[in-house]
Design a protein around this motif. Sequence first.
Motif, mmCIF file in Angstrom:
data_model
loop_
_atom_site.group_PDB
_atom_site.id
_atom_site.type_symbol
_atom_site.label_atom_id
_atom_site.label_comp_id
_atom_site.label_asym_id
_atom_site.label_seq_id
_atom_site.Cartn_x
_atom_site.Cartn_y
_atom_site.Cartn_z
ATOM 1 N N ALA A 280 -16.091 -41.003 -35.873
ATOM 2 C CA ALA A 280 -15.601 -40.004 -34.922
ATOM 3 C C ALA A 280 -15.966 -40.376 -33.486
ATOM 4 C CB ALA A 280 -16.168 -38.632 -35.273
ATOM 5 N N ALA A 281 -17.185 -40.880 -33.287
ATOM 6 C CA ALA A 281 -17.644 -41.201 -31.933
ATOM 7 C C ALA A 281 -16.864 -42.356 -31.318
ATOM 8 C CB ALA A 281 -19.137 -41.532 -31.962
ATOM 9 N N LEU A 282 -16.432 -43.309 -32.132
ATOM 10 C CA LEU A 282 -15.771 -44.507 -31.607
ATOM 11 C C LEU A 282 -14.255 -44.466 -31.747
ATOM 12 C CD1 LEU A 282 -18.263 -47.281 -32.785
ATOM 13 C CD2 LEU A 282 -18.084 -46.181 -30.553
ATOM 14 N N ALA A 283 -13.734 -43.361 -32.278
ATOM 15 C CA ALA A 283 -12.281 -43.265 -32.460
ATOM 16 C C ALA A 283 -11.538 -43.403 -31.141
ATOM 17 C CB ALA A 283 -11.928 -41.937 -33.133
ATOM 18 N N VAL A 284 -12.096 -42.842 -30.064
ATOM 19 C CA VAL A 284 -11.428 -42.907 -28.756
ATOM 20 C C VAL A 284 -11.656 -44.254 -28.075
ATOM 21 C CG1 VAL A 284 -11.543 -40.424 -28.410
ATOM 22 C CG2 VAL A 284 -13.427 -41.856 -27.620
ATOM 23 N N HIS A 285 -12.433 -45.114 -28.677
ATOM 24 C CA HIS A 285 -12.685 -46.448 -28.098
ATOM 25 C C HIS A 285 -12.090 -47.549 -28.974
ATOM 26 C CE1 HIS A 285 -15.414 -44.678 -25.179
ATOM 27 N NE2 HIS A 285 -15.977 -43.998 -26.161
ATOM 28 N N GLY A 286 -11.050 -47.212 -29.694
ATOM 29 C CA GLY A 286 -10.357 -48.204 -30.502
ATOM 30 C C GLY A 286 -10.737 -48.195 -31.968
ATOM 31 N N GLY A 287 -11.746 -47.406 -32.327
ATOM 32 C CA GLY A 287 -12.158 -47.338 -33.732
ATOM 33 C C GLY A 287 -13.020 -48.508 -34.132
ATOM 34 N N LEU A 288 -13.680 -48.377 -35.251
ATOM 35 C CA LEU A 288 -14.584 -49.425 -35.732
ATOM 36 C C LEU A 288 -13.828 -50.675 -36.149
ATOM 37 C CD1 LEU A 288 -17.037 -47.353 -37.951
ATOM 38 C CD2 LEU A 288 -17.670 -48.720 -35.960
ATOM 39 N N ALA A 289 -14.421 -51.802 -35.831
ATOM 40 C CA ALA A 289 -13.898 -53.063 -36.354
ATOM 41 C C ALA A 289 -14.149 -53.127 -37.852
ATOM 42 C CB ALA A 289 -14.588 -54.236 -35.648
ATOM 43 N N ARG A 290 -13.490 -54.051 -38.500
ATOM 44 C CA ARG A 290 -13.722 -54.244 -39.934
ATOM 45 C C ARG A 290 -15.195 -54.557 -40.157
ATOM 46 N NH1 ARG A 290 -10.254 -58.293 -43.882
ATOM 47 N NH2 ARG A 290 -11.350 -57.749 -45.827
ATOM 48 N N PRO A 291 -15.865 -53.859 -41.089
ATOM 49 C CA PRO A 291 -17.314 -54.046 -41.252
ATOM 50 C C PRO A 291 -17.700 -55.476 -41.609
ATOM 51 C CG PRO A 291 -16.563 -52.096 -42.438
ATOM 52 C CD PRO A 291 -15.330 -52.836 -42.000
ATOM 53 N N LEU A 292 -18.838 -55.892 -41.103
ATOM 54 C CA LEU A 292 -19.418 -57.171 -41.520
ATOM 55 C C LEU A 292 -19.901 -57.051 -42.960
ATOM 56 C CD1 LEU A 292 -20.458 -60.021 -40.691
ATOM 57 C CD2 LEU A 292 -22.591 -58.896 -40.000
ATOM 58 N N LEU A 293 -20.614 -55.970 -43.235
ATOM 59 C CA LEU A 293 -21.056 -55.621 -44.589
ATOM 60 C C LEU A 293 -20.941 -54.109 -44.738
ATOM 61 C CD1 LEU A 293 -24.363 -57.711 -44.890
ATOM 62 C CD2 LEU A 293 -22.225 -58.175 -46.105
ATOM 63 N N GLU A 294 -20.656 -53.658 -45.939
ATOM 64 C CA GLU A 294 -20.582 -52.228 -46.229
ATOM 65 C C GLU A 294 -21.505 -51.952 -47.415
ATOM 66 O OE1 GLU A 294 -16.817 -49.449 -45.660
ATOM 67 O OE2 GLU A 294 -16.753 -50.543 -47.559
ATOM 68 N N LEU A 295 -22.611 -51.242 -47.157
ATOM 69 C CA LEU A 295 -23.655 -51.075 -48.163
ATOM 70 C C LEU A 295 -23.905 -49.587 -48.441
ATOM 71 C CD1 LEU A 295 -26.076 -53.779 -46.702
ATOM 72 C CD2 LEU A 295 -24.467 -54.052 -48.603
ATOM 73 N N SER A 296 -24.411 -49.289 -49.637
ATOM 74 C CA SER A 296 -24.493 -47.889 -50.074
ATOM 75 C C SER A 296 -25.871 -47.279 -49.929
ATOM 76 C CB SER A 296 -24.050 -47.784 -51.540
ATOM 77 O OG SER A 296 -24.907 -48.568 -52.365
ATOM 78 N N SER A 297 -26.806 -47.972 -49.289
ATOM 79 C CA SER A 297 -28.119 -47.372 -49.076
ATOM 80 C C SER A 297 -28.663 -47.768 -47.716
ATOM 81 C CB SER A 297 -29.112 -47.791 -50.168
ATOM 82 O OG SER A 297 -29.596 -49.091 -49.951
ATOM 83 N N THR A 298 -29.467 -46.860 -47.144
ATOM 84 C CA THR A 298 -30.089 -47.124 -45.852
ATOM 85 C C THR A 298 -31.015 -48.327 -45.929
ATOM 86 O OG1 THR A 298 -29.973 -44.789 -45.276
ATOM 87 C CG2 THR A 298 -31.591 -46.114 -44.093
ATOM 88 N N THR A 299 -31.758 -48.437 -47.017
ATOM 89 C CA THR A 299 -32.687 -49.553 -47.182
ATOM 90 C C THR A 299 -31.955 -50.886 -47.168
ATOM 91 O OG1 THR A 299 -34.193 -48.166 -48.464
ATOM 92 C CG2 THR A 299 -34.455 -50.547 -48.691
ATOM 93 N N ALA A 300 -30.803 -50.951 -47.844
ATOM 94 C CA ALA A 300 -30.028 -52.188 -47.883
ATOM 95 C C ALA A 300 -29.491 -52.542 -46.505
ATOM 96 C CB ALA A 300 -28.886 -52.051 -48.884
ATOM 97 N N VAL A 301 -29.036 -51.527 -45.751
ATOM 98 C CA VAL A 301 -28.519 -51.777 -44.399
ATOM 99 C C VAL A 301 -29.632 -52.316 -43.507
ATOM 100 C CG1 VAL A 301 -27.566 -50.681 -42.333
ATOM 101 C CG2 VAL A 301 -26.674 -50.074 -44.588
ATOM 102 N N LYS A 302 -30.810 -51.679 -43.562
ATOM 103 C CA LYS A 302 -31.939 -52.159 -42.744
ATOM 104 C C LYS A 302 -32.324 -53.583 -43.113
ATOM 105 C CE LYS A 302 -34.838 -48.733 -43.538
ATOM 106 N NZ LYS A 302 -36.054 -47.890 -43.433
ATOM 107 N N GLY A 303 -32.375 -53.867 -44.411
ATOM 108 C CA GLY A 303 -32.757 -55.209 -44.847
ATOM 109 C C GLY A 303 -31.799 -56.272 -44.335
ATOM 110 N N ALA A 304 -30.496 -55.959 -44.374
ATOM 111 C CA ALA A 304 -29.510 -56.929 -43.884
ATOM 112 C C ALA A 304 -29.652 -57.138 -42.382
ATOM 113 C CB ALA A 304 -28.106 -56.441 -44.225
ATOM 114 N N ALA A 305 -29.905 -56.053 -41.629
ATOM 115 C CA ALA A 305 -30.079 -56.189 -40.181
ATOM 116 C C ALA A 305 -31.340 -56.976 -39.855
ATOM 117 C CB ALA A 305 -30.122 -54.813 -39.538
ATOM 118 N N GLU A 306 -32.423 -56.711 -40.563
ATOM 119 C CA GLU A 306 -33.675 -57.442 -40.319
ATOM 120 C C GLU A 306 -33.517 -58.930 -40.577
ATOM 121 O OE1 GLU A 306 -37.386 -55.986 -41.935
ATOM 122 O OE2 GLU A 306 -36.570 -53.957 -42.036
ATOM 123 N N SER A 307 -32.659 -59.276 -41.512
ATOM 124 C CA SER A 307 -32.458 -60.698 -41.832
ATOM 125 C C SER A 307 -31.677 -61.432 -40.753
ATOM 126 C CB SER A 307 -31.712 -60.826 -43.167
ATOM 127 O OG SER A 307 -30.336 -60.476 -43.013
ATOM 128 N N GLY A 308 -31.130 -60.679 -39.776
ATOM 129 C CA GLY A 308 -30.363 -61.295 -38.706
ATOM 130 C C GLY A 308 -28.875 -61.360 -38.975
#
Length: 311
Positions: A221-249
Amino acid sequence: MSGTETPPSSLSHRVPDLGAMVLLLAVARHGSLGRAARDVGISQPAASGRIRSMERQLGVALLDRSPRGSRLTDAGALVTDWARRVVEAAEAFDAGAQALRDRRDSRLRVAASMTIAEYLLPGWLIALRAERPGTAVSLLAGNSAAVALRLLAGEADLGFVEGLSIPEGLDGTVIAHDRLVVVVAPSHPWARRGQLTPGELAGTPLILREHGSGTRQVLDAALAVHGGLARPLLELSSTTAVKGAAESGAGPCVLSELALGEELSARRLVKVRVAGVRLRRQLRAVWPAGHRPTGPARDLLALTAGATHEP
C-alpha cells in the motif's frame, strides 16, 4: 394475537420468583421464619415481607404464624412441593451452565500473525498463566490472512493481526502500533547511504514476506503510488528466514522494528531511512463479528491494554 395478549409461552404474573421459592423451602425446613431468614441471608422483616408478597401474588395463605413458629397451611405445603421441583430444576440448570463455563475456561485457542506471536504474545501469555493457571493455551502462528480464516472457521477464540484493516467478518480493536523499517547487511551499498527515495525502494528487488502477511500488505500500500514493488528477490514465509537472508548479504528487506532489536544492536543489520514513505501500522486483536471475547479470551485481551509499542 393482539399486541395486548400474553404469548402462550409466557409465565403468569402470579408465578413467584426463584428467591421467594427458596425462602419458602427454608421456612418449611426450619419451621421458623427467623431461622429461614438467617439461612438465606436476609433479615426477618425482609423475609416476612417477601412471604406476604408471595401470598398476595398467589392469592392463597402459605403460613400459619404463631409464637411457636410458622407452620405451612395445606395450600402452603402443596406450593412448597411445587417450589422444590422448580428450585431443583434451577440448581440443575445452574450446574450445567457452570460446567459449560468450566469447559470453555479450560482452554484458549489463539491465532496470531508471526510478529505478534514471536515478540508480543509470550509476555501476555505468561501474565495470563498467572491469572488462569488452569487454562491450557494453544497458539497457531501464521500470516494475518491465515489468522482471519482460522477465526471464521471456529478454530480459534481470539486472533491478532498486523494488516491495514480489520479482515471481513471480524470485529477488533487496536492493541499496539508498529513501524516497518528497511534493513541491510553492513556490507550492502545501502548501509552507507543517508537515505533512499521511495522510487529506489519500490524499484529494488527485496527479500519479502509472502502475500497475506500484514508486513506485505502495508508495504504494498505504501509503495503503490511510487510504481509498486518490484518483483521480489526472495519471498519467504517467516520473519526469521527473511532476517537470515538479509544478514547473509542477499539483499535488503523490510520488517517490523519489533523483530529487529537484537540484529540492530549487534549491527548484524543496518537500518536505512526512506524519505517520504509512511511505514507505520496498527496491530489488532480480532474476533468473529458480533461475538465479543469471553472467559480466558477476554482476560488475554485485557492484558494487551497498555502494552502499546509506539515507535
